[in-house]
Scaffold this active site. Structure first.
Site, PDB file in Angstrom:
ATOM      1  N   GLN A   1      48.473  42.470  65.060  1.00 41.46           N
ATOM      2  CA  GLN A   1      47.699  42.943  66.212  1.00 41.46           C
ATOM      3  C   GLN A   1      47.940  44.441  66.410  1.00 41.46           C
ATOM      4  OE1 GLN A   1      49.433  40.194  69.046  1.00 41.46           O
ATOM      5  NE2 GLN A   1      51.418  40.598  68.118  1.00 41.46           N
TER       6      GLN A   1
ATOM      7  N   ASP B   1      58.316  40.514  74.425  1.00 47.25           N
ATOM      8  CA  ASP B   1      58.777  41.626  75.278  1.00 47.25           C
ATOM      9  C   ASP B   1      60.153  41.341  75.878  1.00 47.25           C
ATOM     10  OD1 ASP B   1      56.391  39.982  76.891  1.00 47.25           O
ATOM     11  OD2 ASP B   1      58.315  40.081  77.902  1.00 47.25           O
TER      12      ASP B   1
ATOM     13  N   ASP C   1      55.439  31.849  63.104  1.00 47.17           N
ATOM     14  CA  ASP C   1      54.386  31.287  63.960  1.00 47.17           C
ATOM     15  C   ASP C   1      54.985  30.118  64.744  1.00 47.17           C
ATOM     16  OD1 ASP C   1      52.158  30.086  65.070  1.00 47.17           O
ATOM     17  OD2 ASP C   1      51.473  29.219  63.179  1.00 47.17           O
TER      18      ASP C   1
ATOM     19  N   ASP D   1      55.119  31.461  75.951  1.00 53.54           N
ATOM     20  CA  ASP D   1      54.841  32.776  76.531  1.00 53.54           C
ATOM     21  C   ASP D   1      53.908  33.522  75.567  1.00 53.54           C
ATOM     22  OD1 ASP D   1      56.886  35.698  77.393  1.00 53.54           O
ATOM     23  OD2 ASP D   1      54.847  35.090  77.925  1.00 53.54           O
TER      24      ASP D   1
END
Ligand code: SAM
Length: 278
Positions: free
Chosen positions: A28, A83, A134, A152
């Site tokens: 991404q 994060d 994954d 999340d």
């Protein structure tokens, strides 16, 4: 400069900020912006994931209602969460181990560097087992069992698509211990009601108990933000309030949004949202 999050083809959220870093990872596009009102924020493929301004609401509500519903959870699986905010909140509980399966190591590295206030050193906790993979693949292959699974993930786009299927929820059910609970973010109740409805339906098909919790998170536009819980044995909406209060007090979670009353109140849904998930 202004940057825009395009939530739908016809809705844009504009925020003024300065680009601090941009990286095209194998999965991404990852951007970090410095803004006046939201502090630093993380974008993945132009979708706002989290901001320093109000990340605590999302991460506290993603973690504590599920873990407090369990009696002394010992092992927790986090899927996504690069994060580090969810990990930080899980580690406030006396768990023995947290396995985090994050597909994109660049999100972890960039979050540690530019958003250290989210993980607050959580990635160095010795209870953490970090796996770069994954989440759906890990859950299908692992032989481990967990007291709680916390999903999340971003919305069902890009690499996250594998985390929204009926098959995935069945595999989550299979890795949970007998009294286990899962929770996932399920988007804005007004602007992404399709995501909430379809995932509530799938989770209700697999788990004896399913419930929706809501919270107001300024960064995520479109009214209340939603979370869906699936429970194998515990009726999460009928927990003894005294037990919840005692557990919350005994843990001294130092939360800025969540408390034992919010645990109960966040299950109370407006009629419109109740109708949507019927
Ligand atoms: N904590 C954020 C928030 O406040 O909304 C949620 C987003 S978090 C940054 C989402 C993470 O899920 C990202 O780091 C992304 O790389 C990761 N992810 C996406 N698809 C995944 C998959 N299939 N398996 C594991 N992690 C995945």
């Amino acid at each position: 400069m202004w940057f825009y999050e395009t939530l739908h083809s016809e809705i844009k959220l504009g925020i003024k900020g300065r680009l601090l870093h941009k990286k095209k990872t194998p999965y991404q596009q990852c951007c970090i912006y410095q803004t006046k009102n939201f502090g630093r924020l993380l974008l993945l493929d132009d979708a706002i994931q989290t901001t320093e301004y109000d990340e605590y609401i999302y991460h506290e509500m993603l973690v504590h209602p599920a873990l407090i519903s369990l009696y002394k959870p010992k092992s927790v699986l986090i899927v996504g969460g690069g994060d580090g905010g969810a990990l930080r909140e899980v580690l406030k509980h006396p768990v023995e181990e947290v396995v985090m399966v994050e597909i994109d190591k660049d999100v972890i590295e960039l979050s540690k560097k530019y958003l250290p206030s989210l993980s607050k050193g959580a990635f160095s906790d010795k209870r953490l087992g970090l796996i770069i993979d994954d989440g759906a693949k890990y859950i299908n292959e692992t032989g481990k069992k967990f007291d709680a699974v916390i999903i999340d993930s971003p919305d069902p786009v890009g690499p996250a698509k594998s985390l929204f299927s009926l098959k995935f929820y069945q595999s989550v059910f299979n890795v949970l211990k007998a009294g286990g609970i899962m929770i996932r973010q399920s988007g804005s109740t007004f602007l992404q009601s399709g995501e909430l409805k379809s995932n509530y339906r799938k989770i209700s098909k697999i788990f004896p108990y399913a419930a929706v919790q809501i919270a107001a998170i300024p960064t995520y536009i479109g009214g209340f933000f939603s979370f869906i819980l699936g429970s194998k044995k515990i009726n999460i909406r009928r927990l003894n309030e005294k037990n919840i209060e005692e557990r919350v007090l005994s843990l001294d979670l130092k939360t800025k949004y969540y408390n034992s009353q919010i645990q109960k109140a966040s299950f109370i849904l407006p009629n419109k949202i109740k109708e949507r998930i019927k």
